[in-house]
Design a protein around this motif. Sequence first.
Motif, short mmCIF file in Angstrom:
data_model
loop_
_atom_site.label_atom_id
_atom_site.label_comp_id
_atom_site.label_asym_id
_atom_site.label_seq_id
_atom_site.Cartn_x
_atom_site.Cartn_y
_atom_site.Cartn_z
N LYS A 1 2.94 -6.79 0.73
CA LYS A 1 2.11 -6.49 1.90
C LYS A 1 1.95 -5.00 2.17
CE LYS A 1 3.21 -10.95 3.97
NZ LYS A 1 3.87 -11.70 5.06
N GLY A 2 2.84 -4.19 1.58
CA GLY A 2 2.76 -2.75 1.84
C GLY A 2 2.14 -1.94 0.74
N ALA A 3 1.81 -2.58 -0.40
CA ALA A 3 1.38 -1.83 -1.58
C ALA A 3 0.14 -0.98 -1.33
CB ALA A 3 1.13 -2.79 -2.73
N ASP A 4 -0.78 -1.47 -0.52
CA ASP A 4 -2.05 -0.76 -0.32
C ASP A 4 -2.13 -0.05 1.02
OD1 ASP A 4 -3.13 -1.58 -2.83
OD2 ASP A 4 -3.44 -3.56 -1.97
N LEU A 5 -1.00 0.02 1.73
CA LEU A 5 -0.97 0.71 3.01
C LEU A 5 -0.55 2.17 2.82
CD1 LEU A 5 0.87 -1.91 5.26
CD2 LEU A 5 -1.58 -1.44 5.21
N PRO A 6 -0.95 3.04 3.74
CA PRO A 6 -0.37 4.39 3.74
C PRO A 6 1.14 4.29 3.87
CG PRO A 6 -2.22 4.24 5.26
CD PRO A 6 -1.92 2.84 4.83
N SER B 1 3.33 5.83 5.60
CA SER B 1 3.84 5.84 6.97
C SER B 1 3.75 4.46 7.60
CB SER B 1 3.08 6.86 7.82
OG SER B 1 1.69 6.55 7.83
N ALA B 2 2.69 3.71 7.27
CA ALA B 2 2.54 2.35 7.80
C ALA B 2 3.44 1.37 7.06
CB ALA B 2 1.09 1.91 7.70
N ALA B 3 3.53 1.53 5.73
CA ALA B 3 4.35 0.61 4.94
C ALA B 3 5.82 0.69 5.33
CB ALA B 3 4.19 0.92 3.45
N LEU B 4 6.29 1.90 5.65
CA LEU B 4 7.70 2.07 6.03
C LEU B 4 8.03 1.38 7.34
CD1 LEU B 4 8.23 5.82 5.06
CD2 LEU B 4 9.25 3.82 3.95
#
Length: 258
Positions: A216-221, A223-226
Amino acid sequence: MSGVDVDVSERIATVTLNRPDRLNALSKEVMATLIDVFDGFNFDDDVWCVVFTGAGDRAFSAGVDLNEVGDGDKNQARFTMPNSGSARNPFETVLECRKPVIAALNGVAVGGGLEMALACDIRLAADHARLGLPEAKRGMGANFGSQVLPRVIPRGLAYQMLYTGELIDAATAKQWGLVNEVHPAADLAGRARALAHSIAGNAPLTVRRYKEGITKGADLPLSAALRLNVGPNPYLSEDRKEGVAAFVEKRTPKWQAR
């Protein structure tokens, strides 16, 4: 279950496409069964890791059953578009499975067969395996593969595979990063099982958190993925306390997945 065998032991589920006479082709029945099976793993506390393979030594899967598609065309049946209709997409169902999934590619993985492998987290291949998306040679579309393949291997190589429809051998697939490991055919099942044991021996909530976080975090910035809060929280779990205690006491932890 017709065309799909499932065995669960030692917290590892082994899913086998069992249509060797048809190169383990993905019929509508097989795909519907896979959706039910992998959905079920999400809620099965006895399954901590999955190995996905095919029967025989010729094919993991030759993809969508084109004989079935051809029969439908002859009978003027409506062709079901990918990601349409009331049923879930089987590739997405495998991709979104909450448990780690290892593909053991025991032979050719082409078309929908490679798409199914791309939906898995880790891919191991027998040294005689060949992989490809020949949809351009069949007038099909590789809807799932055309989106996932460029996220797994360099885009230029993905274009090459998709545009030409040519198959690559296992050694090339490893060089390109399409598979993690290549093994002699006789060793493939044992290596897949050993890897599954290694994964299932770790804290299950941590492993599931990794999977959901990466997916779910692969394509997020960054800062958002963290700041994603997805999957089970290992930090507040009983297993976290057990893991620390086992380290201090120099013993093997006893995970409870809670």
